[in-house]
Enzyme design. Structure first.
Site, mmCIF file in Angstrom:
data_model
loop_
_atom_site.group_PDB
_atom_site.id
_atom_site.type_symbol
_atom_site.label_atom_id
_atom_site.label_comp_id
_atom_site.label_asym_id
_atom_site.label_seq_id
_atom_site.Cartn_x
_atom_site.Cartn_y
_atom_site.Cartn_z
ATOM 1 N N GLU A 196 -5.254 -5.028 -5.090
ATOM 2 C CA GLU A 196 -3.780 -4.953 -5.101
ATOM 3 C C GLU A 196 -3.184 -5.929 -4.079
ATOM 4 O O GLU A 196 -2.440 -5.540 -3.175
ATOM 5 C CB GLU A 196 -3.294 -3.509 -4.882
ATOM 6 C CG GLU A 196 -3.758 -2.605 -6.020
ATOM 7 C CD GLU A 196 -3.069 -1.242 -6.102
ATOM 8 O OE1 GLU A 196 -2.363 -0.860 -5.169
ATOM 9 O OE2 GLU A 196 -3.257 -0.583 -7.150
ATOM 10 N N GLU A 319 -8.436 0.442 -12.141
ATOM 11 C CA GLU A 319 -7.843 1.705 -11.694
ATOM 12 C C GLU A 319 -6.954 2.221 -12.815
ATOM 13 O O GLU A 319 -6.011 1.533 -13.223
ATOM 14 C CB GLU A 319 -7.026 1.530 -10.400
ATOM 15 C CG GLU A 319 -7.894 1.325 -9.180
ATOM 16 C CD GLU A 319 -7.129 1.309 -7.863
ATOM 17 O OE1 GLU A 319 -6.092 1.997 -7.748
ATOM 18 O OE2 GLU A 319 -7.580 0.597 -6.945
HETATM 19 O O1 AHR Z 1 -6.503 5.125 -6.166
HETATM 20 C C1 AHR Z 1 -5.616 5.298 -5.090
HETATM 21 C C2 AHR Z 1 -4.944 4.010 -4.683
HETATM 22 O O2 AHR Z 1 -4.124 3.559 -5.728
HETATM 23 C C3 AHR Z 1 -5.848 2.842 -4.428
HETATM 24 O O3 AHR Z 1 -6.360 2.843 -3.133
HETATM 25 C C4 AHR Z 1 -4.952 1.667 -4.633
HETATM 26 O O4 AHR Z 1 -5.631 0.525 -5.062
HETATM 27 C C5 AHR Z 1 -3.948 2.162 -5.650
HETATM 28 O O5 AHR Z 1 -2.662 1.890 -5.278
#
Ligand code: AHR
Length: 515
Positions: A196, A319
């Site tokens: 991110e 994610e």
């Molecule tokens: O999964 C939780 C968080 O969500 C992670 O650390 C981040 O990459 C995302 O914003």
């Protein structure tokens, strides 16, 4: 004449099975598949966040009565082996860009501590480090996916990590690894270049990150003649198409194997709602957010097609999942949430989307494995339970590395108030033994759905299946009642010639096996 009678027979059967035009129908072209459903779509994610690592995967070797192998819970390893986890991402997430890997090697009592600034401000003692993670991946049978620190690290720190875990020859880092007890390198293939980068990974612009990525990957080598590494660029958040455009345009594709994408299904970031006490309206909203994945992968793929028509670079959804309020009386920074039938439906529908986009989506990671967000496992001291999401991923693992079969799906609407969604989600594949699997999800919270599946191009003589459903969409497993939601034999599928008639109960996930 014989052919005409057969066609007429099929037509009569179709008319019997379709008394109204509003029936759901699926055509499966069983002889047409050409793309593989990459098993890496079934990846998981383990961050130093709340009780994912500590208490989840790892209980340490001292002061515990929980059965473990070098501190890693045996019950968890067994459950994940059964799931056939292909890859596991670590150590973050946001944590990755604060992590200095050298703090997590060597004698545990000498390891420095740090503060986990992103997740609850707790002290991290670094007792779970590189050796612990990579050895644990070997126990689980999963390939490690290391997410390197770009936001607060250096190129040197990153490349030394690569050398430490992958180099078989004589070098300062391989010497250090051997001193720490590991002779052979682990040959880690998957590497994330930051996380991110547009947010917790450094608040960079796409253009700036593309340059940083080029700098880092210039100095990354696999440190092994036998194994090529797979480099994944920190990707867009949901519909940030500009991010993907810039990365695909500005990074030479010889330096890039994957571009990431993160998408969470959340009602509202300021008011997420309970994970287990929710209304149908909230259920519908979460399904709407989850089904947006179809549009997201389509649009990101279209941008990638422009720069990479041969689809060499993978879209890596590293994610994804549902995000709700934490359970009452738990640390807000630990993101601990329950997991219900709603999450099972979300997972089933999302995996179907990934399957149907297998030409570009070749890797993904559900967030996160244990005790965090849409977990597949929850633990409480020595107790462990499998969530409805676990069961979906286990039922679906028959699709791993199978050939995707093209389908045409006509589905009724799931109507709620003035809005509507599809009611049925589906995908199909043919495995190495020629067995066809179909996964079907009835997203509709209240209405059962009849589906007629026409299997073309293959002769099928038996249909069996498994189903995951429960009385209510809010149903979930607890430590007192760990088997409330679990798979059962599915008996509501019948075969007639090439047609399979399926009765899907409301809010259910079904996997059929056709031989
Ligand atoms: O999964 C939780 C968080 O969500 C992670 O650390 C981040 O990459 C995302 O914003």
């Amino acid at each position: 004449m014989k052919a005409t009678l057969k066609t007429l027979g099929t037509l009569i059967l179709w008319l019997t099975l379709f008394p109204a035009m509003s029936q759901n129908s699926i055509v499966v072209n069983a002889d047409l598949g050409s793309v593989k459903i990459d098993r890496h779509i079934y990846g998981h994610f383990s961050e130093h966040l709340g009780r994912c690592i500590y208490g989840g995967f790892y209980v340490g070797e001292k002061n515990t009565t929980i059965p473990h192998t070098k501190g890693v819970r045996i019950d968890v390893v067994e459950a994940l082996r059964k799931l056939k986890v292909p890859n596991l991402r670590w150590p973050g997430g946001c944590f990755a860009d604060t992590y200095h890997w050298k703090d997590g090697i060597g004698p545990k009592e000498k390891r420095p501590t740090m503060v986990n600034t992103w997740w609850g401000g707790v002290t991290e003692d670094n007792s779970f480090g590189t050796h612990d993670f990579l050895d644990m991946c070997e126990l689980i049978g999963a390939e490690p996916y290391l997410s390197g620190n770009v936001g607060s690290g250096t190129v040197q720190e990153f490349t030394e990590w690569l050398q430490y875990v992958n180099f078989n020859g004589v070098s300062p880092m391989s010497k250090l690894r051997i001193e720490n007890g590991r002779e052979k390198p682990w040959n880690v293939k998957f590497w994330g270049i930051g996380n991110e980068a547009w947010g917790c990974g450094g608040n960079m612009t796409a253009e700036y990150y593309a340059n940083i990525y080029r700098q880092y990957t210039t100095f990354m080598t696999s440190w092994s003649n036998d194994h090529k590494i797979f480099r994944i660029a920190s990707g867009a958040s949901s519909s940030d198409y500009h991010w993907t455009e810039v990365l695909m345009r500005d990074i030479p594709h010889s330096m890039l194997e994957g571009v990431a994408l993160h998408h969470y299904s959340v009602i509202d970031w300021s008011k997420k709602g309970s994970a287990k006490d929710f209304s149908e309206e909230e259920y519908f909203t979460i399904m709407k957010r989850a089904l947006l994945m179809e549009e997201l992968v389509t649009r990101h793929s279209t941008i990638m097609d422009k720069y990479d028509p041969e689809k060499k670079v993978a879209l890596v959804v590293d994610e994804w999942g549902g995000w709700y309020d934490v359970e009452p009386n738990t640390n807000p920074g630990f993101l601990y949430q329950q997991n219900t039938m709603r999450d099972a439906i979300l997972a089933g529908a999302t995996l179907n989307i990934f399957h149907n986009h297998s030409d570009r989506v070749r890797m993904a990671n559900l967030a996160q494995t244990i005790n965090v967000l849409q977990a597949v496992i929850l633990t409480n001291e020595e107790k462990m339970l499998l969530t409805p999401t676990y069961h979906v991923m286990e039922m679906y693992n028959v699709h791993q590395d199978a050939t995707l079969l093209p389908i045409q799906l006509k589905t009724n609407d799931y109507v709620f108030g003035a809005e509507k969604l599809v009611s049925v989600s589906a995908s199909a594949s043919r495995d190495a033994n020629g067995i066809i699997h179909m996964s079907l999800v009835n997203i509709d919270a209240k209405v059962n759905q009849d589906v007629v599946v026409d299997i073309r191009g293959a002769k099928v003589s038996t249909v069996t299946g498994r189903i995951l459903t429960s009385e209510k969409i809010q149903d979930h497993n607890t430590f007192e009642s760990p088997d409330k939601v679990k798979p059962a034999v599915f008996k509501a599928a019948s075969l007639n010639g090439s047609l399979v008639k399926v009765k899907l109960p409301a809010h259910s996930v079904v996997v059929l096996e056709l031989k």
